[in-house]
Design a protein around this motif. Sequence first.
Motif, short mmCIF file in Angstrom:
data_model
loop_
_atom_site.label_atom_id
_atom_site.label_comp_id
_atom_site.label_asym_id
_atom_site.label_seq_id
_atom_site.Cartn_x
_atom_site.Cartn_y
_atom_site.Cartn_z
N ARG A 88 0.82 -1.21 0.00
CA ARG A 88 0.00 0.00 0.00
C ARG A 88 0.87 1.28 0.00
N ASP A 89 2.03 1.16 0.62
CA ASP A 89 2.91 2.33 0.69
C ASP A 89 3.76 2.51 -0.58
N ASN A 90 3.68 1.56 -1.49
CA ASN A 90 4.53 1.65 -2.69
C ASN A 90 3.69 1.59 -3.97
N VAL A 91 2.50 2.15 -3.91
CA VAL A 91 1.64 2.16 -5.09
C VAL A 91 2.29 2.96 -6.23
N TYR A 92 2.97 4.07 -5.90
CA TYR A 92 3.64 4.89 -6.91
C TYR A 92 4.65 4.06 -7.69
N ASP A 93 5.52 3.30 -6.96
CA ASP A 93 6.53 2.48 -7.63
C ASP A 93 5.89 1.39 -8.49
N ALA A 94 4.84 0.74 -7.94
CA ALA A 94 4.19 -0.34 -8.67
C ALA A 94 3.55 0.17 -9.96
N PHE A 95 3.05 1.43 -9.97
CA PHE A 95 2.35 1.96 -11.13
C PHE A 95 3.31 2.53 -12.17
N TYR A 96 4.36 3.22 -11.70
CA TYR A 96 5.21 3.96 -12.63
C TYR A 96 6.52 3.24 -12.98
N LYS A 97 7.00 2.34 -12.12
CA LYS A 97 8.29 1.72 -12.39
C LYS A 97 8.19 0.44 -13.22
N LEU A 98 7.05 -0.23 -13.15
CA LEU A 98 6.93 -1.53 -13.81
C LEU A 98 5.75 -1.51 -14.77
N GLU A 99 6.05 -1.77 -16.05
CA GLU A 99 4.99 -1.74 -17.06
C GLU A 99 4.11 -2.98 -16.99
N SER A 100 4.75 -4.17 -16.90
CA SER A 100 3.98 -5.43 -16.90
C SER A 100 4.53 -6.36 -15.81
N PRO A 101 3.94 -6.32 -14.63
CA PRO A 101 4.45 -7.16 -13.53
C PRO A 101 4.36 -8.66 -13.83
N HIS A 102 3.33 -9.09 -14.56
CA HIS A 102 3.19 -10.51 -14.88
C HIS A 102 4.35 -11.00 -15.73
N ASP A 103 4.70 -10.20 -16.75
CA ASP A 103 5.82 -10.61 -17.60
C ASP A 103 7.14 -10.63 -16.81
N GLN A 104 7.29 -9.67 -15.91
CA GLN A 104 8.51 -9.60 -15.11
C GLN A 104 8.63 -10.82 -14.20
N ILE A 105 7.55 -11.17 -13.52
CA ILE A 105 7.56 -12.33 -12.63
C ILE A 105 7.81 -13.61 -13.42
N THR A 106 7.16 -13.73 -14.57
CA THR A 106 7.34 -14.92 -15.41
C THR A 106 8.80 -15.10 -15.82
N ALA A 107 9.44 -13.98 -16.19
CA ALA A 107 10.84 -14.06 -16.61
C ALA A 107 11.73 -14.55 -15.47
N TYR A 108 11.51 -14.05 -14.28
CA TYR A 108 12.32 -14.48 -13.15
C TYR A 108 12.07 -15.95 -12.81
N VAL A 109 10.83 -16.38 -12.90
CA VAL A 109 10.50 -17.79 -12.61
C VAL A 109 11.22 -18.70 -13.60
N PHE A 110 11.17 -18.36 -14.88
CA PHE A 110 11.87 -19.15 -15.90
C PHE A 110 13.36 -19.22 -15.60
N ASP A 111 13.94 -18.08 -15.25
CA ASP A 111 15.37 -18.02 -15.01
C ASP A 111 15.77 -18.91 -13.83
N VAL A 112 15.04 -18.85 -12.73
CA VAL A 112 15.41 -19.63 -11.52
C VAL A 112 15.17 -21.11 -11.74
N VAL A 113 14.03 -21.47 -12.30
CA VAL A 113 13.70 -22.88 -12.49
C VAL A 113 14.70 -23.54 -13.44
N ARG A 114 15.04 -22.88 -14.52
CA ARG A 114 15.98 -23.46 -15.48
C ARG A 114 17.42 -23.43 -14.99
N ALA A 115 17.65 -22.75 -13.87
CA ALA A 115 18.97 -22.80 -13.24
C ALA A 115 19.04 -23.89 -12.17
N GLU A 116 17.91 -24.20 -11.51
CA GLU A 116 17.90 -25.15 -10.39
C GLU A 116 17.61 -26.59 -10.84
#
Length: 319
Positions: A94-122
Amino acid sequence: MLNLVIIPVLAIIALLVIVSGIFIVRQQSSAVVERFGKFTSIRNSGLQLKIPIIDQVAGRINLKVQQLDVLVETKTKDNVFVKLKISVQFQVRRDNVYDAFYKLESPHDQITAYVFDVVRAEVPKMKLDDVFERKDDIAIAVNRELNEAMQSYGYDIIKTLVTDIDPDVQVKAAMNRINAAEREKVAAEYDAEADRIKIVAKARAEAESKRLQGQGIADQRREIARGLEESVDVLNNVGINSQEASALIVVTQHYDTLQAIGEETNSNLILLPNSPQAGSDMLNNMVASFTASNQIGEAMKEQNRKQAVKTKGKSNKDE
């Protein structure tokens, strides 16, 4: 006349302008307000006011816990392709709504990319069986990596779960065959153990039966011998010697046997000899046999006695 037309129009326009300055923000969400394209404020749930025309609601942020399911295909250490379904539960702070709205265009794509990276490394570091056994380790690794990356964008990663592990179809069929073979092996071992118990129990029962049967036969023969001894004593008391008494008892048993056989109506057994004089001949032969046996026995005893006396005399002479 013109004034009568303009006044209502102006009133309607004014009403619309006033209404455009009122907006509602739903519970568990926030609204971002901009003035001429520049960030002005963040409004929380409830009835909110803004300057009509000048202020605009640029967007709304969902503050609820959300879930994103990511399907990742990768290869294990033993060269088996497997698909993993990773469920990521996340929430905007709730205190970081500004960052969530203005810093990240597509949170779903960002999370998906990190998940792929970690899983394919482990996962390529593990064998297929280890992937099933250590799926929590994979989830922890993904959660740790996402937290480090997404916190700067105003997102909290609540929970990361490995909800499904799906190997290749042929691998699953092979695993099922291995599992079935293992269960059949265990079942065969139990069946063999059950058969062994049955065989041991049957052998013990047969041994006990034979022991009891032998004991019964021994008891029976003991009683027969006792009866024969008593019969011989009775016959000796009336002047019949032991040989004659024994022969008489045998002949008596012979006729008892013939009588028992004759009582069986369906018997085809023929006992030879069965002529009328057979009993008399049998009696005479047995008496003669017993007498000859006794004579031979007495002669052997006498011979042994003389041999013993001779041996003793020779031993005394040597001394």
